[in-house]
Scaffold this active site. Structure first.
Site, PDB file in Angstrom:
ATOM      1  N   TYR A 267      10.302   6.569   5.061  1.00 21.13           N
ATOM      2  CA  TYR A 267       9.477   7.015   6.179  1.00 21.13           C
ATOM      3  C   TYR A 267      10.379   7.613   7.275  1.00 21.13           C
ATOM      4  O   TYR A 267      11.395   7.014   7.646  1.00 21.13           O
ATOM      5  CB  TYR A 267       8.660   5.823   6.703  1.00 21.13           C
ATOM      6  CG  TYR A 267       7.950   6.133   7.991  1.00 21.13           C
ATOM      7  CD1 TYR A 267       7.063   7.198   8.067  1.00 21.13           C
ATOM      8  CD2 TYR A 267       8.165   5.375   9.137  1.00 21.13           C
ATOM      9  CE1 TYR A 267       6.420   7.515   9.260  1.00 21.13           C
ATOM     10  CE2 TYR A 267       7.525   5.665  10.321  1.00 21.13           C
ATOM     11  CZ  TYR A 267       6.660   6.750  10.380  1.00 21.13           C
ATOM     12  OH  TYR A 267       6.038   7.055  11.553  1.00 21.13           O
TER      13      TYR A 267
ATOM     14  N   ASP B 247      10.450  -2.788   2.579  1.00 23.72           N
ATOM     15  CA  ASP B 247       9.257  -2.327   3.284  1.00 23.72           C
ATOM     16  C   ASP B 247       8.136  -2.278   2.244  1.00 23.72           C
ATOM     17  O   ASP B 247       8.147  -1.437   1.338  1.00 23.72           O
ATOM     18  CB  ASP B 247       9.525  -0.938   3.892  1.00 23.72           C
ATOM     19  CG  ASP B 247       8.359  -0.438   4.737  1.00 23.72           C
ATOM     20  OD1 ASP B 247       7.206  -0.790   4.406  1.00 23.72           O
ATOM     21  OD2 ASP B 247       8.601   0.312   5.693  1.00 23.72           O
TER      22      ASP B 247
HETATM   23  C1  LIG Z   1       6.487   2.883   4.956  1.00 19.10           C
HETATM   24  C2  LIG Z   1       6.316   2.811   6.440  1.00 19.10           C
HETATM   25  N1  LIG Z   1       7.036   1.915   7.152  1.00 19.10           N
HETATM   26  C3  LIG Z   1       6.913   1.817   8.495  1.00 19.10           C
HETATM   27  C4  LIG Z   1       6.072   2.649   9.202  1.00 19.10           C
HETATM   28  C5  LIG Z   1       5.957   2.521  10.699  1.00 19.10           C
HETATM   29  O1  LIG Z   1       4.790   1.841  11.030  1.00 19.10           O
HETATM   30  P1  LIG Z   1       3.956   2.020  12.398  1.00 19.10           P
HETATM   31  O2  LIG Z   1       3.422   3.403  12.417  1.00 19.10           O
HETATM   32  O3  LIG Z   1       2.922   0.949  12.308  1.00 19.10           O
HETATM   33  O4  LIG Z   1       4.914   1.784  13.522  1.00 19.10           O
HETATM   34  C6  LIG Z   1       5.305   3.586   8.511  1.00 19.10           C
HETATM   35  C7  LIG Z   1       4.387   4.487   9.255  1.00 19.10           C
HETATM   36  O5  LIG Z   1       3.841   5.447   8.714  1.00 19.10           O
HETATM   37  C8  LIG Z   1       5.427   3.673   7.096  1.00 19.10           C
HETATM   38  O6  LIG Z   1       4.722   4.571   6.379  1.00 19.10           O
END
Ligand SMILES: Cc1ncc(COP(=O)(O)O)c(C=O)c1O
Length: 386
Positions: free
Chosen positions: A98, A170
């Site tokens: 991401y 993640d």
């Molecule tokens: C795989 C992944 N991790 C972390 C995040 C970050 O999350 P947030 O938008 O809730 O801060 C995202 C956001 O799109 C994501 O797709």
């Protein structure tokens, strides 16, 4: 108890006083002390809140960890976890990931002397070469966002353990309903709970689940000290979403598989990246380590000129960032979610100007295919007429 039952019952048996089946929202930020030196267990909401605690305990249990921490966003959760590291520390990170995580690592953590190397996290030789005495952890997404690359969690966390590294996964795209990295050897699981866990495109939240007493205490200290905790109202909203996670994930998976198969056969589509397809390079590992597939995938059109008209012509499917909600969303990673990743890295990985990411919702699959079909046909017409 099966995970479906545990999800549906989050919070429902934790309020003995009234028997409320939906756990109350405790908006209080301060809690009375019975007397000097005594506490009800709740003192100040940043440190511990009754509503948030129910969510955190449920998260820990669902991910087979020892402690859960609810944060104000997925990025806040990642920031808390990355704050475990200090000046000089080095991390090994998934090559495709991401864009916000990349930005946090490259634009913020580097200012504190924490560096990262990006690599295919199935390539143990490449990772061993990158490993120095300062390397402290490996951070992986599996599947990755947006290219859906799969990492063998069991194999990589065994390697990480042999090197004394923490394994951080993640797990946003699969959720504990389909994949539980701690059971496969990971130490920490992170979520953007904004996505499938919340599930309705209406709550921003993050979760951390850790394994082990000492590590959980360290994360608890950082969570409270940094203070990017989830509010009581949003904790409740997230739990409400999680109650239907099992039903939603099954429908997301069904719809996404049908649509990926449809796109695979479409004359205007070059490639479909979805680990549920037997042609996907990660299919075998994914089938072994997860009990199902996410509802998001990416695909490449044959000609970049298709992108703009497709995004203009989709009607039921919204052209919007984010993923994991009941409503279908389509995004263009190269200029949106992944714009912070430098062009040469994006091109090396494959996040190019022909790639679209599709978060398939829970609408009727026939309606979604019809919408895509008309958008692709309209795009083709426009290009031919130009
Ligand atoms: C795989 C992944 N991790 C972390 C995040 C970050 O999350 P947030 O938008 O809730 O801060 C995202 C956001 O799109 C994501 O797709």
């Amino acid at each position: 108890m099966k995970i479906e039952s545990r999800l549906a019952q989050i919070g429902s048996i934790q309020e003995p006083k009234t028997g409320a089946v939906s756990f109350p929202v405790y908006n209080a930020t301060a809690f009375r002390h019975p007397k000097l030196g005594e506490s009800t267990g709740f003192d100040y909401t940043r440190t511990k809140n009754p509503t948030r605690s129910v969510l955190e305990d449920a998260a820990a249990q669902l991910e087979s960890g020892d402690a859960g921490f609810a944060c104000s966003s997925g990025m806040a959760a990642l920031h808390v976890v990355l704050s475990l590291f200090s000046q000089g520390d080095h991390l090994i990170v998934s090559l495709d990931l991401y864009g916000g995580t990349y930005r946090l690592l490259e634009k913020i953590m580097t200012r504190f002397g924490v560096t990262a190397s990006y690599v295919d996290t199935n390539d143990i030789d490449a990772m061993s070469e990158l490993c120095t005495p300062n390397t402290k952890a490996i951070l992986i997404e599996t599947p990755t966002n947006p290219l859906m690359m799969i990492t063998d969690i069991e194999r990589v966390s065994a390697w990480a353990k042999s090197k004394g590294l923490l394994t951080i996964v993640d797990n946003t795209l699969l959720t504990p309903f389909f994949q539980r990295p701690i059971e496969l050897g990971a130490d920490i699981v992170v979520h953007s709970a904004t996505k499938y866990l919340g599930g309705h495109n209406d709550v921003l939240a993050g979760l951390i689940v850790s394994k082990g007493k000492e590590l959980s205490e360290q994360i608890g200290f950082l969570h409270n000290s940094i203070g990017a905790v989830l509010g009581a109202q949003d904790s409740w909203l997230l739990m409400r979403g999680m109650k239907t996670l099992a039903l939603r994930m099954e429908r997301h998976q069904y719809n996404a598989t049908r649509i990926a198969e449809y796109l695979l056969e479409h004359e205007s589509i070059e490639e479909v990246f979805y680990p549920a397809l037997p042609s996907h390079p990660g299919y075998e590992v994914q089938s072994r380590q997860s009990s199902g597939n996410t509802g998001i995938f990416s695909f490449k059109v044959k000609d970049a000129r298709y992108i703009e008209p497709i995004l203009r012509h989709i009607k039921l499917i919204a052209f919007a960032e984010s993923l994991g909600g009941v409503e279908s969303l389509m995004t263009y990673p190269a200029v949106q979610t992944h714009a912070d990743i430098p062009l040469e890295i994006r091109q090396k990985v494959g996040v190019d100007d022909k790639l679209l990411r599709f978060s398939v919702g829970i609408e009727h699959v026939d309606d979604l295919i019809a919408d895509l079909d008309q958008a692709l046909a309209a795009a083709k017409r426009e290009i031919e007429e130009a």
